[in-house]
Design a protein around this motif. Sequence first.
Motif, PDB file in Angstrom:
ATOM      1  N   ASP A  54       0.824  -1.214   0.000  1.00  0.00           N
ATOM      2  CA  ASP A  54       0.000   0.000   0.000  1.00  0.00           C
ATOM      3  C   ASP A  54       0.857   1.262   0.000  1.00  0.00           C
ATOM      4  O   ASP A  54       0.674   2.167   0.809  1.00  0.00           O
ATOM      5  N   GLU A  55       1.791   1.324  -0.950  1.00  0.00           N
ATOM      6  CA  GLU A  55       2.727   2.456  -1.024  1.00  0.00           C
ATOM      7  C   GLU A  55       2.529   3.287  -2.287  1.00  0.00           C
ATOM      8  O   GLU A  55       3.446   3.973  -2.727  1.00  0.00           O
ATOM      9  N   ALA A  56       1.340   3.266  -2.866  1.00  0.00           N
ATOM     10  CA  ALA A  56       1.103   3.981  -4.117  1.00  0.00           C
ATOM     11  C   ALA A  56       1.475   5.460  -4.061  1.00  0.00           C
ATOM     12  O   ALA A  56       2.051   5.992  -5.020  1.00  0.00           O
ATOM     13  N   LEU A  76      23.249  -3.565 -12.058  1.00  0.00           N
ATOM     14  CA  LEU A  76      22.279  -3.222 -11.032  1.00  0.00           C
ATOM     15  C   LEU A  76      20.922  -3.852 -11.341  1.00  0.00           C
ATOM     16  O   LEU A  76      20.340  -3.617 -12.402  1.00  0.00           O
ATOM     17  N   GLN A  77      20.451  -4.660 -10.432  1.00  0.00           N
ATOM     18  CA  GLN A  77      19.130  -5.273 -10.518  1.00  0.00           C
ATOM     19  C   GLN A  77      18.228  -4.625  -9.479  1.00  0.00           C
ATOM     20  O   GLN A  77      18.616  -4.454  -8.328  1.00  0.00           O
ATOM     21  N   ILE A  78      17.011  -4.252  -9.871  1.00  0.00           N
ATOM     22  CA  ILE A  78      16.046  -3.664  -8.947  1.00  0.00           C
ATOM     23  C   ILE A  78      14.859  -4.610  -8.849  1.00  0.00           C
ATOM     24  O   ILE A  78      14.171  -4.864  -9.839  1.00  0.00           O
ATOM     25  N   ARG A  79      14.634  -5.144  -7.652  1.00  0.00           N
ATOM     26  CA  ARG A  79      13.545  -6.097  -7.430  1.00  0.00           C
ATOM     27  C   ARG A  79      12.595  -5.550  -6.367  1.00  0.00           C
ATOM     28  O   ARG A  79      13.029  -5.116  -5.302  1.00  0.00           O
ATOM     29  N   VAL A  80      11.307  -5.591  -6.668  1.00  0.00           N
ATOM     30  CA  VAL A  80      10.285  -5.100  -5.743  1.00  0.00           C
ATOM     31  C   VAL A  80       9.257  -6.200  -5.534  1.00  0.00           C
ATOM     32  O   VAL A  80       8.806  -6.829  -6.499  1.00  0.00           O
ATOM     33  N   LEU A  81       8.898  -6.427  -4.293  1.00  0.00           N
ATOM     34  CA  LEU A  81       7.828  -7.377  -3.989  1.00  0.00           C
ATOM     35  C   LEU A  81       6.664  -6.634  -3.365  1.00  0.00           C
ATOM     36  O   LEU A  81       6.829  -5.932  -2.356  1.00  0.00           O
ATOM     37  N   ASP A  82       5.496  -6.771  -4.005  1.00  0.00           N
ATOM     38  CA  ASP A  82       4.268  -6.176  -3.498  1.00  0.00           C
ATOM     39  C   ASP A  82       3.604  -7.199  -2.572  1.00  0.00           C
ATOM     40  O   ASP A  82       3.109  -8.229  -3.019  1.00  0.00           O
ATOM     41  N   ASP A  83       3.610  -6.886  -1.290  1.00  0.00           N
ATOM     42  CA  ASP A  83       3.119  -7.821  -0.273  1.00  0.00           C
ATOM     43  C   ASP A  83       1.640  -7.588  -0.005  1.00  0.00           C
ATOM     44  O   ASP A  83       1.238  -7.085   1.039  1.00  0.00           O
ATOM     45  N   THR A  89      -0.604   0.138  -6.032  1.00  0.00           N
ATOM     46  CA  THR A  89       0.791  -0.307  -6.094  1.00  0.00           C
ATOM     47  C   THR A  89       1.062  -1.265  -7.254  1.00  0.00           C
ATOM     48  O   THR A  89       2.042  -1.087  -7.993  1.00  0.00           O
ATOM     49  N   PRO A  90       0.252  -2.319  -7.485  1.00  0.00           N
ATOM     50  CA  PRO A  90       0.539  -3.230  -8.613  1.00  0.00           C
ATOM     51  C   PRO A  90       0.558  -2.524  -9.963  1.00  0.00           C
ATOM     52  O   PRO A  90       1.398  -2.832 -10.826  1.00  0.00           O
TER      53      PRO A  90
END
Length: 391
Positions: A54-56, A76-83, A89-90
């Motif tokens: 919930d960080e929109a 550089l790899q950027i990985r984000v997980l939407d919990d 956010t998605p």
Amino acid sequence: MLGLLLVAVGLLVPVYAYLLYPAAVVLLARWRPRPLRPDPGWQPSVAVLLAVRDEAPRLAARLEQLLAQDYPRARLQIRVLDDGSGDETPRILKDYAAQGVQSETVTPAQGKAAALNRLVAGAVGEVLVLVDCRQRLPPDVVRLLVAALGDPTFGAVSGELVLEEPDGRPSPSGLGHYWRFERRLRQAEATFASAVQVSGALYAIRRELFPPLPPGLLLDDLAVPLGAARHGPRIGFVPEARAYDTVADPGTERRRKLRTLGGNLELVVRWPWLLLPWRNRLWLPLLSHKLARLVVPYALICFLIGAFLIPSPYLWILLGLIGLCLVIAGLGRRRVLPGPLGTLARLGWTVLDLNLAALLGPWLWLTGRLTWRGKDGRGAQEARGSDGRSG
């Protein structure tokens, strides 16, 4: 005899936790420094990991800051997980897929510890840089943290969390002053031997040293460095790598304190080897820096009981002074005192509030009322991370 023992314990514990141990570490760091020696030429592959829920409102700004890092983009790899977010956010993450941001969504929410385990499992970098969504990140933080790990004696390094007012000024709040004291202590620990905690807002670790986190764990910023140090390397502090945050409202800060201090006890219960000096090389700093602060409010209660058992006018005078300090600290909450006395009062309130949280936080965890989910079953994002600044 019992009263004298209670008074002695009641005085010794807070004096050791807040004065003797910090003073000893600062002096040792000056007497026998072993500073971190960065290697700017060391440029391994890096995975930046970010767990969100919930960080929109601020996610796009943070992703832009990560994409603007002055580290070789090919490495550089950027990985984000939407919990388990329930907002936009998605959709925002999908918009950044074309720019190389890798993301996935997990439902239902599993908590930050499980999210970090999943992010690490999919990371390909030799170095992991872990960040939060709340803080503003300058473009040099990844480069500075990675260069610090060019010193082979360090396995993980923490950046510096800077608390600001909304207009960008350093925070004059009691929490701001207390956090500056805490940062100096961590830097001294890292210079002499090893820090015991990192800032959850910004830290880096060699991938092979990242410990699997127990599901539902409250504090990754204490568990990760302790798990890494178990294998021998030191934990460093890089004050030049800064993440900027604003002081939250009192309710949010109080939830963070409860979470941090309850999480300290949770980690020791889940990892009892931390209490064994022959298995935990950071046993003394953990005991002195973190666990002693959980005992301080109980020690003060012992002092009060002992003072009533010993009919000494000197103790009654001391009790009167303590009462006066409590009154001043209470005024610090209201922010009604001006000048240096007001600054001292705000700091006093912060310390008093921390000790109240040290009483309540572990109890809430023991009774099952303090979990990663929070009261609403989802967990408020602003209270999920401790940032390591509350005890």
